[in-house]
Write a protein that holds these residues in place. Sequence first.
Motif, PDB file in Angstrom:
ATOM      1  N   VAL A  43       0.422  -1.397   0.071  1.00  0.00           N
ATOM      2  CA  VAL A  43      -0.260   0.058   0.427  1.00  0.00           C
ATOM      3  C   VAL A  43       0.456   1.649  -0.134  1.00  0.00           C
ATOM      4  CG1 VAL A  43      -1.928   1.159   1.340  1.00  0.00           C
ATOM      5  CG2 VAL A  43      -1.811  -1.329   1.378  1.00  0.00           C
ATOM      6  N   ILE A  44       0.358   2.095  -1.191  1.00  0.00           N
ATOM      7  CA  ILE A  44       1.574   3.690  -1.710  1.00  0.00           C
ATOM      8  C   ILE A  44       0.435   4.477  -0.944  1.00  0.00           C
ATOM      9  CG2 ILE A  44       2.944   4.899  -2.481  1.00  0.00           C
ATOM     10  CD1 ILE A  44       2.630   1.381  -3.969  1.00  0.00           C
ATOM     11  N   PHE A  45       1.041   5.475   0.229  1.00  0.00           N
ATOM     12  CA  PHE A  45      -0.064   6.156   0.589  1.00  0.00           C
ATOM     13  C   PHE A  45       0.234   7.420   1.165  1.00  0.00           C
ATOM     14  CE2 PHE A  45       1.055   3.258   4.275  1.00  0.00           C
ATOM     15  CZ  PHE A  45       1.515   3.513   4.807  1.00  0.00           C
ATOM     16  N   TRP A  46      -0.050   8.716   1.562  1.00  0.00           N
ATOM     17  CA  TRP A  46       0.422   9.758   2.067  1.00  0.00           C
ATOM     18  C   TRP A  46       0.163   9.704   3.095  1.00  0.00           C
ATOM     19  CZ3 TRP A  46       2.854  13.024  -0.677  1.00  0.00           C
ATOM     20  CH2 TRP A  46       3.150  14.453  -0.806  1.00  0.00           C
ATOM     21  N   LEU A  47       1.323  10.595   3.721  1.00  0.00           N
ATOM     22  CA  LEU A  47       1.219  10.723   5.084  1.00  0.00           C
ATOM     23  C   LEU A  47       0.639  12.088   5.527  1.00  0.00           C
ATOM     24  CD1 LEU A  47       4.783   9.358   6.524  1.00  0.00           C
ATOM     25  CD2 LEU A  47       2.253   8.491   7.383  1.00  0.00           C
ATOM     26  N   HIS A  48      -0.883  12.081   5.438  1.00  0.00           N
ATOM     27  CA  HIS A  48      -1.589  13.749   5.496  1.00  0.00           C
ATOM     28  C   HIS A  48      -1.344  14.259   6.586  1.00  0.00           C
ATOM     29  CE1 HIS A  48      -4.465  11.129   6.771  1.00  0.00           C
ATOM     30  NE2 HIS A  48      -5.629  11.944   7.281  1.00  0.00           N
ATOM     31  N   GLN A  49      -1.160  13.800   7.467  1.00  0.00           N
ATOM     32  CA  GLN A  49      -0.914  15.034   9.288  1.00  0.00           C
ATOM     33  C   GLN A  49       0.374  15.053   9.288  1.00  0.00           C
ATOM     34  OE1 GLN A  49      -3.389  13.470  11.565  1.00  0.00           O
ATOM     35  NE2 GLN A  49      -4.945  13.330  10.801  1.00  0.00           N
ATOM     36  N   VAL A  50       0.989  15.152   8.837  1.00  0.00           N
ATOM     37  CA  VAL A  50       2.957  15.415   8.595  1.00  0.00           C
ATOM     38  C   VAL A  50       2.862  17.052   8.696  1.00  0.00           C
ATOM     39  CG1 VAL A  50       4.992  15.664   7.808  1.00  0.00           C
ATOM     40  CG2 VAL A  50       3.548  13.442   8.207  1.00  0.00           C
TER      41      VAL A  50
ATOM     42  N   LYS B 168       8.085  18.581   7.179  1.00  0.00           N
ATOM     43  CA  LYS B 168       8.554  18.091   6.151  1.00  0.00           C
ATOM     44  C   LYS B 168      10.265  18.626   5.708  1.00  0.00           C
ATOM     45  CE  LYS B 168       4.274  17.776   4.949  1.00  0.00           C
ATOM     46  NZ  LYS B 168       3.349  18.401   3.795  1.00  0.00           N
ATOM     47  N   ALA B 169      11.085  19.603   6.286  1.00  0.00           N
ATOM     48  CA  ALA B 169      12.027  20.392   6.488  1.00  0.00           C
ATOM     49  C   ALA B 169      13.049  19.768   6.736  1.00  0.00           C
ATOM     50  CB  ALA B 169      11.921  22.267   6.792  1.00  0.00           C
ATOM     51  N   ILE B 170      12.995  18.368   7.301  1.00  0.00           N
ATOM     52  CA  ILE B 170      13.695  17.495   8.837  1.00  0.00           C
ATOM     53  C   ILE B 170      14.607  17.105   7.831  1.00  0.00           C
ATOM     54  CG2 ILE B 170      14.553  16.353  10.414  1.00  0.00           C
ATOM     55  CD1 ILE B 170      11.794  17.451  12.013  1.00  0.00           C
ATOM     56  N   MET B 171      15.925  17.288   7.802  1.00  0.00           N
ATOM     57  CA  MET B 171      17.028  16.862   6.805  1.00  0.00           C
ATOM     58  C   MET B 171      17.204  15.641   8.002  1.00  0.00           C
ATOM     59  SD  MET B 171      17.125  18.304   4.461  1.00  0.00           S
ATOM     60  CE  MET B 171      17.389  19.357   3.844  1.00  0.00           C
ATOM     61  N   LYS B 172      18.004  15.874   9.575  1.00  0.00           N
ATOM     62  CA  LYS B 172      18.047  14.350   9.739  1.00  0.00           C
ATOM     63  C   LYS B 172      17.399  13.625  11.372  1.00  0.00           C
ATOM     64  CE  LYS B 172      22.893  15.177   8.517  1.00  0.00           C
ATOM     65  NZ  LYS B 172      24.734  15.093   8.951  1.00  0.00           N
ATOM     66  N   ILE B 173      17.718  13.303  11.887  1.00  0.00           N
ATOM     67  CA  ILE B 173      16.961  12.625  13.164  1.00  0.00           C
ATOM     68  C   ILE B 173      17.421  11.335  13.497  1.00  0.00           C
ATOM     69  CG2 ILE B 173      14.432  13.204  11.947  1.00  0.00           C
ATOM     70  CD1 ILE B 173      14.372  10.627  12.173  1.00  0.00           C
TER      71      ILE B 173
ATOM     72  N   VAL C 124      17.246  11.514   6.964  1.00  0.00           N
ATOM     73  CA  VAL C 124      15.978  11.005   7.095  1.00  0.00           C
ATOM     74  C   VAL C 124      15.546  10.274   5.592  1.00  0.00           C
ATOM     75  CG1 VAL C 124      14.595  13.251   8.254  1.00  0.00           C
ATOM     76  CG2 VAL C 124      14.778  12.880   5.368  1.00  0.00           C
ATOM     77  N   PHE C 125      16.567  10.400   5.075  1.00  0.00           N
ATOM     78  CA  PHE C 125      16.213   9.156   3.963  1.00  0.00           C
ATOM     79  C   PHE C 125      16.908   7.739   4.043  1.00  0.00           C
ATOM     80  CE2 PHE C 125      15.856  12.717   0.707  1.00  0.00           C
ATOM     81  CZ  PHE C 125      14.467  13.130   1.107  1.00  0.00           C
ATOM     82  N   ALA C 126      17.290   7.539   5.628  1.00  0.00           N
ATOM     83  CA  ALA C 126      17.893   6.779   5.762  1.00  0.00           C
ATOM     84  C   ALA C 126      17.096   6.013   6.820  1.00  0.00           C
ATOM     85  CB  ALA C 126      19.344   6.978   6.155  1.00  0.00           C
ATOM     86  N   THR C 127      16.027   6.195   6.961  1.00  0.00           N
ATOM     87  CA  THR C 127      15.519   5.847   8.149  1.00  0.00           C
ATOM     88  C   THR C 127      13.409   5.588   7.681  1.00  0.00           C
ATOM     89  OG1 THR C 127      14.672   8.086   8.360  1.00  0.00           O
ATOM     90  CG2 THR C 127      15.897   7.502   8.990  1.00  0.00           C
ATOM     91  N   HIS C 128      12.984   4.928   8.252  1.00  0.00           N
ATOM     92  CA  HIS C 128      11.647   5.086   7.936  1.00  0.00           C
ATOM     93  C   HIS C 128      10.776   6.143   8.953  1.00  0.00           C
ATOM     94  CE1 HIS C 128      11.637   0.788   5.287  1.00  0.00           C
ATOM     95  NE2 HIS C 128      12.364   1.324   5.917  1.00  0.00           N
ATOM     96  N   THR C 129      11.250   7.254   8.967  1.00  0.00           N
ATOM     97  CA  THR C 129      10.330   8.533   9.976  1.00  0.00           C
ATOM     98  C   THR C 129       8.957   9.174   8.782  1.00  0.00           C
ATOM     99  OG1 THR C 129      10.800  10.529  10.801  1.00  0.00           O
ATOM    100  CG2 THR C 129      12.168  10.472   8.533  1.00  0.00           C
ATOM    101  N   GLN C 130       8.563   9.202   9.152  1.00  0.00           N
ATOM    102  CA  GLN C 130       6.732  10.409   8.080  1.00  0.00           C
ATOM    103  C   GLN C 130       7.334  11.728   7.757  1.00  0.00           C
ATOM    104  OE1 GLN C 130       6.824   9.231  12.185  1.00  0.00           O
ATOM    105  NE2 GLN C 130       6.087  10.863  13.117  1.00  0.00           N
ATOM    106  N   TYR C 131       8.721  11.950   8.244  1.00  0.00           N
ATOM    107  CA  TYR C 131       9.095  13.254   8.600  1.00  0.00           C
ATOM    108  C   TYR C 131       9.503  13.472   7.143  1.00  0.00           C
ATOM    109  CZ  TYR C 131       6.897  13.857  13.047  1.00  0.00           C
ATOM    110  OH  TYR C 131       6.672  13.691  13.861  1.00  0.00           O
ATOM    111  N   ARG C 132       9.623  13.823   6.637  1.00  0.00           N
ATOM    112  CA  ARG C 132      10.459  13.337   5.213  1.00  0.00           C
ATOM    113  C   ARG C 132       9.734  14.662   4.013  1.00  0.00           C
ATOM    114  NH1 ARG C 132      11.400   8.519   5.507  1.00  0.00           N
ATOM    115  NH2 ARG C 132      12.471   8.244   3.532  1.00  0.00           N
ATOM    116  N   PRO C 133      10.363  15.070   3.114  1.00  0.00           N
ATOM    117  CA  PRO C 133       9.675  15.906   1.475  1.00  0.00           C
ATOM    118  C   PRO C 133       8.613  15.954   1.539  1.00  0.00           C
ATOM    119  CG  PRO C 133      12.173  15.701   1.717  1.00  0.00           C
ATOM    120  CD  PRO C 133      11.594  14.920   2.348  1.00  0.00           C
ATOM    121  N   ASN C 134       8.731  15.024   0.712  1.00  0.00           N
ATOM    122  CA  ASN C 134       7.213  13.904   0.803  1.00  0.00           C
ATOM    123  C   ASN C 134       7.314  12.952   1.008  1.00  0.00           C
ATOM    124  OD1 ASN C 134       6.866  15.099  -2.024  1.00  0.00           O
ATOM    125  ND2 ASN C 134       8.671  14.612  -2.221  1.00  0.00           N
TER     126      ASN C 134
END
Length: 153
Positions: free
Chosen positions: A58-65, A70-75, A88-98
């Motif tokens: 299932v591909i879905f949009w995290l609409h409540q972020v 969405k501007a976070i670079m590291k976590i 963030v691209f090395a994680t599964h966080t919901q905080y991402r540009p898209n």
Amino acid sequence: MVRVDQEHTICLEAIGVVENEVSEFRDWGWENVESRLVIAERWAPALEGLEEFSHVMVIFWLHQVPEDKKAIMKIRPKDRQDMPLLGVFATHTQYRPNPLAVSTVRLLERRGNVLKVQGLDALNGTPIIDLKPYAPRNAPRGEVKMPEWLARL
């Protein structure tokens, strides 16, 4: 509509919505959550044959972020101080540009335009972007490498 650069524009249309009892994000406990994926009637014919698969991606949009997240670079994964600071691209966080997410879930049943699934980590009301049947050929081939910190989560 999202402008990628001056030459590319990406337009996405939700094909359906998630219905479940989960209204707030949580880190754990998604494996037993049952959800209904209510697909728009016009897309019902596109579901034909999906019920022959045990799992669906299932591909879905995290609409409540929130926009500022969405501007976070590291976590740190799961916000744990014992975890490394990662992009963030090395994680599964919901905080991402898209804020797109992909989950592979058990398909329990299909009734017309409604799929009942187990294990989807999405909130009630989440827009569904796409569905794909899961098959072993979708799994990576060869050895899979993961960092040691992932085993500690």
